[in-house]
Design a protein around this motif. Structure first.
Motif, PDB file in Angstrom:
ATOM      1  N   GLY A 127       0.728  -1.135   0.075  1.00  0.00           N
ATOM      2  CA  GLY A 127      -0.102  -0.010  -0.077  1.00  0.00           C
ATOM      3  C   GLY A 127       0.919   1.312   0.276  1.00  0.00           C
ATOM      4  O   GLY A 127       0.792   2.121  -0.934  1.00  0.00           O
ATOM      5  N   PRO A 128       1.721   1.484   1.055  1.00  0.00           N
ATOM      6  CA  PRO A 128       2.463   2.422   0.989  1.00  0.00           C
ATOM      7  C   PRO A 128       3.349   3.128  -0.040  1.00  0.00           C
ATOM      8  O   PRO A 128       3.607   3.929  -0.624  1.00  0.00           O
ATOM      9  N   ALA A 129       3.823   1.699  -0.820  1.00  0.00           N
ATOM     10  CA  ALA A 129       4.901   1.722  -1.926  1.00  0.00           C
ATOM     11  C   ALA A 129       3.981   2.224  -3.118  1.00  0.00           C
ATOM     12  O   ALA A 129       4.579   3.203  -3.901  1.00  0.00           O
ATOM     13  N   PHE A 147      10.194  -2.610  -6.600  1.00  0.00           N
ATOM     14  CA  PHE A 147       9.512  -3.152  -5.370  1.00  0.00           C
ATOM     15  C   PHE A 147      10.162  -4.560  -5.225  1.00  0.00           C
ATOM     16  O   PHE A 147      10.035  -5.399  -5.984  1.00  0.00           O
ATOM     17  N   SER A 148      10.628  -4.711  -3.976  1.00  0.00           N
ATOM     18  CA  SER A 148      11.108  -6.298  -3.862  1.00  0.00           C
ATOM     19  C   SER A 148      10.669  -6.766  -2.624  1.00  0.00           C
ATOM     20  O   SER A 148      10.622  -6.155  -1.479  1.00  0.00           O
ATOM     21  N   SER A 149      10.403  -8.377  -2.490  1.00  0.00           N
ATOM     22  CA  SER A 149      10.243  -8.712  -1.189  1.00  0.00           C
ATOM     23  C   SER A 149       9.283  -8.383  -0.422  1.00  0.00           C
ATOM     24  O   SER A 149       9.322  -8.734   0.709  1.00  0.00           O
ATOM     25  N   GLY A 150       8.062  -7.813  -1.045  1.00  0.00           N
ATOM     26  CA  GLY A 150       7.108  -7.306  -0.316  1.00  0.00           C
ATOM     27  C   GLY A 150       7.300  -6.315   0.645  1.00  0.00           C
ATOM     28  O   GLY A 150       6.253  -6.083   1.432  1.00  0.00           O
ATOM     29  N   ARG A 151       8.422  -5.808   0.415  1.00  0.00           N
ATOM     30  CA  ARG A 151       8.957  -4.522   1.439  1.00  0.00           C
ATOM     31  C   ARG A 151       9.708  -3.509   1.008  1.00  0.00           C
ATOM     32  O   ARG A 151       9.858  -2.444   1.697  1.00  0.00           O
ATOM     33  N   ASP A 152      10.755  -3.974   0.200  1.00  0.00           N
ATOM     34  CA  ASP A 152      11.943  -2.962  -0.140  1.00  0.00           C
ATOM     35  C   ASP A 152      11.441  -2.186  -1.253  1.00  0.00           C
ATOM     36  O   ASP A 152      11.037  -2.576  -2.311  1.00  0.00           O
ATOM     37  N   VAL A 153      11.410  -0.812  -1.079  1.00  0.00           N
ATOM     38  CA  VAL A 153      11.170   0.183  -2.229  1.00  0.00           C
ATOM     39  C   VAL A 153      12.457   0.668  -2.469  1.00  0.00           C
ATOM     40  O   VAL A 153      12.938   1.504  -1.744  1.00  0.00           O
ATOM     41  N   ASP A 154      12.656   0.814  -3.680  1.00  0.00           N
ATOM     42  CA  ASP A 154      13.946   1.595  -4.091  1.00  0.00           C
ATOM     43  C   ASP A 154      13.528   2.635  -5.257  1.00  0.00           C
ATOM     44  O   ASP A 154      12.874   2.172  -6.319  1.00  0.00           O
ATOM     45  N   ILE A 155      13.687   4.067  -5.136  1.00  0.00           N
ATOM     46  CA  ILE A 155      13.609   4.922  -6.229  1.00  0.00           C
ATOM     47  C   ILE A 155      14.918   5.166  -6.951  1.00  0.00           C
ATOM     48  O   ILE A 155      15.830   5.796  -5.898  1.00  0.00           O
ATOM     49  N   ILE A 182      22.742 -15.123 -16.189  1.00  0.00           N
ATOM     50  CA  ILE A 182      22.116 -13.777 -15.322  1.00  0.00           C
ATOM     51  C   ILE A 182      21.334 -14.744 -14.178  1.00  0.00           C
ATOM     52  O   ILE A 182      20.530 -15.107 -14.607  1.00  0.00           O
ATOM     53  N   ALA A 183      21.418 -14.402 -12.993  1.00  0.00           N
ATOM     54  CA  ALA A 183      20.756 -15.016 -11.845  1.00  0.00           C
ATOM     55  C   ALA A 183      20.205 -14.188 -10.862  1.00  0.00           C
ATOM     56  O   ALA A 183      20.786 -13.216 -10.396  1.00  0.00           O
ATOM     57  N   GLY A 184      19.180 -14.626 -10.391  1.00  0.00           N
ATOM     58  CA  GLY A 184      18.348 -13.554  -9.640  1.00  0.00           C
ATOM     59  C   GLY A 184      17.477 -14.385  -8.647  1.00  0.00           C
ATOM     60  O   GLY A 184      17.001 -15.743  -8.994  1.00  0.00           O
ATOM     61  N   ASP A 185      16.842 -13.588  -7.792  1.00  0.00           N
ATOM     62  CA  ASP A 185      15.894 -14.233  -6.729  1.00  0.00           C
ATOM     63  C   ASP A 185      14.564 -13.214  -6.361  1.00  0.00           C
ATOM     64  O   ASP A 185      13.542 -13.712  -5.787  1.00  0.00           O
ATOM     65  N   SER A 186      14.790 -11.930  -6.744  1.00  0.00           N
ATOM     66  CA  SER A 186      13.419 -11.152  -6.145  1.00  0.00           C
ATOM     67  C   SER A 186      13.436 -10.125  -7.054  1.00  0.00           C
ATOM     68  O   SER A 186      13.901 -10.053  -8.355  1.00  0.00           O
ATOM     69  N   GLY A 187      12.442  -9.232  -6.852  1.00  0.00           N
ATOM     70  CA  GLY A 187      12.019  -8.113  -7.793  1.00  0.00           C
ATOM     71  C   GLY A 187      12.830  -7.256  -8.346  1.00  0.00           C
ATOM     72  O   GLY A 187      13.032  -6.959  -9.320  1.00  0.00           O
ATOM     73  N   ASN A 188      13.866  -6.882  -7.387  1.00  0.00           N
ATOM     74  CA  ASN A 188      15.021  -6.016  -8.118  1.00  0.00           C
ATOM     75  C   ASN A 188      15.862  -6.474  -9.221  1.00  0.00           C
ATOM     76  O   ASN A 188      16.661  -6.104  -9.933  1.00  0.00           O
ATOM     77  N   ILE A 201      16.355 -18.213 -12.644  1.00  0.00           N
ATOM     78  CA  ILE A 201      15.585 -17.823 -11.269  1.00  0.00           C
ATOM     79  C   ILE A 201      15.692 -19.019 -10.255  1.00  0.00           C
ATOM     80  O   ILE A 201      15.208 -20.218 -10.635  1.00  0.00           O
ATOM     81  N   VAL A 202      16.298 -18.751  -9.273  1.00  0.00           N
ATOM     82  CA  VAL A 202      16.682 -19.744  -8.437  1.00  0.00           C
ATOM     83  C   VAL A 202      15.404 -20.434  -7.781  1.00  0.00           C
ATOM     84  O   VAL A 202      14.536 -19.626  -7.712  1.00  0.00           O
ATOM     85  N   SER A 203      15.400 -21.808  -7.173  1.00  0.00           N
ATOM     86  CA  SER A 203      14.150 -22.132  -6.579  1.00  0.00           C
ATOM     87  C   SER A 203      13.657 -21.351  -5.411  1.00  0.00           C
ATOM     88  O   SER A 203      12.217 -21.598  -5.039  1.00  0.00           O
ATOM     89  N   ASN A 204      14.335 -20.922  -4.707  1.00  0.00           N
ATOM     90  CA  ASN A 204      13.809 -20.045  -3.350  1.00  0.00           C
ATOM     91  C   ASN A 204      13.538 -18.604  -3.577  1.00  0.00           C
ATOM     92  O   ASN A 204      13.316 -17.923  -3.098  1.00  0.00           O
ATOM     93  N   ALA A 205      13.180 -18.267  -4.989  1.00  0.00           N
ATOM     94  CA  ALA A 205      12.839 -16.890  -5.446  1.00  0.00           C
ATOM     95  C   ALA A 205      11.770 -16.521  -4.707  1.00  0.00           C
ATOM     96  O   ALA A 205      10.680 -17.334  -4.189  1.00  0.00           O
ATOM     97  N   GLN A 206      11.376 -15.257  -4.613  1.00  0.00           N
ATOM     98  CA  GLN A 206      10.609 -14.327  -3.911  1.00  0.00           C
ATOM     99  C   GLN A 206       9.082 -14.575  -4.712  1.00  0.00           C
ATOM    100  O   GLN A 206       9.196 -14.854  -6.043  1.00  0.00           O
ATOM    101  N   PRO A 207       7.950 -14.654  -4.300  1.00  0.00           N
ATOM    102  CA  PRO A 207       6.749 -14.918  -4.831  1.00  0.00           C
ATOM    103  C   PRO A 207       6.317 -13.845  -6.190  1.00  0.00           C
ATOM    104  O   PRO A 207       5.965 -14.055  -6.976  1.00  0.00           O
ATOM    105  N   GLU A 208       7.190 -12.695  -6.008  1.00  0.00           N
ATOM    106  CA  GLU A 208       6.813 -11.638  -7.051  1.00  0.00           C
ATOM    107  C   GLU A 208       7.638 -12.307  -8.595  1.00  0.00           C
ATOM    108  O   GLU A 208       7.342 -11.441  -9.384  1.00  0.00           O
ATOM    109  N   LEU A 209       8.245 -13.127  -8.242  1.00  0.00           N
ATOM    110  CA  LEU A 209       8.828 -13.645  -9.644  1.00  0.00           C
ATOM    111  C   LEU A 209       8.213 -14.884 -10.184  1.00  0.00           C
ATOM    112  O   LEU A 209       8.630 -15.455 -11.055  1.00  0.00           O
TER     113      LEU A 209
END
Ligand code: GLC
Ligand code: MG
Length: 238
Positions: A127-129, A147-155, A182-188, A201-209
């Motif tokens: 919401g706040p994001a 927006f990453s991990s349901g919490r981190d907001v980077d502008i 190229i390898a990653g696990d979250s929104g950023n 995308i590794v198997s432990n990735a965040q739901p946003e992926l």
């Protein structure tokens, strides 16, 4: 710097780092390769924090270090800042305007960072994001929103992000026909996973992926973290 011919460009937290056994396996595999594989660490952390993690985890020194969600690039043996990229990142960047837009949004807490390359927050859910995103748009403030991990907001400055930074890295430091992963696990990581090179995308990735479509160049690993990277490297380049 001679152009790189084989490259692993990877996020750190939750991707290269997070499973010690998998990391050992991946590094041993690369060590045994005849043709060396260069490393680019592409992280949301600021430089000192990235260095701290590298030390704690005993990570090899990378050939390239991209920090602050792709707003800074460091290269060469001394990992010197790439001035071309930093100039690009500061051209149309007004961190005070972002701060002002965010000031009275409840549930948005500013992250303490050593500089203003980016303005980052922790958001109490989406919401706040979303509110900040709407205000920045309304105010016509040039930016990239991550927006990453349901919490981190980077502008970030407009044209920033891991994907754009990696595009720049490819153009300046990497041979056109190089073997790349190229390898990653979250929104950023999303924008770098989709720039058109083999990605994992590794198997432990965040739901946003979860919604990312797996296809020719996009591999979904069955193993977490570095073990998943190894699985994908073998799949694409083994
Ligand atoms: C890392 C950084 C944090 C950033 C997040 C998402 O956790 O330390 O500042 O917001 O990545 O990009
Ligand atoms: Mg991560």
């Amino acid at each position: 710097m001679q152009k790189i011919r084989r490259l692993l460009a990877t996020d750190l937290d939750g991707t290269l780092v997070g499973d010690e056994d998998g990391l050992k396996e991946l590094l041993n595999y690369y060590e045994a390769e005849k043709e060396p594989v260069a490393l680019a660490y592409v992280t949301g952390r600021h430089r000192a924090s990235a260095e701290e993690l590298m030390q704690e985890e005993g990570l090899p020194r990378p050939d390239l270090l991209v920090t602050d969600v792709g707003t800074a690039i460091f290269a060469g043996p001394a990992l010197q800042e790439d001035e071309g990229w930093s100039e690009r990142m500061s051209a149309d960047w007004r961190p005070e305007a972002v701060e002002r837009a965010a000031a009275d949004i409840e549930g948005l807490c500013r992250q303490e960072l050593p500089d203003n390359r980016r303005v980052s927050f922790h958001s109490d859910g989406a919401g706040p994001a979303d509110e900040l995103r709407a205000r920045l748009k309304q105010g016509g403030i040039a930016h990239t929103f991550i927006f990453s991990s349901g919490r981190d907001v980077d502008i970030l400055p407009a044209g920033g992000g891991k994907g754009e930074a990696l595009r720049y890295v490819m153009e300046h430091y990497v041979a056109g026909d190089a073997d790349v992963l190229i390898a990653g696990d979250s929104g950023n990581d999303l924008d770098m996973l989709t720039i058109g090179h083999p990605s994992v995308i590794v198997s432990n990735a965040q739901p946003e992926l979860a919604g990312v479509i797996t296809g020719d160049g996009m591999f979904r690993a069955s193993r977490p973290c570095a073990g998943g990277i190894l699985e994908a490297w073998r799949h694409f380049h083994g």
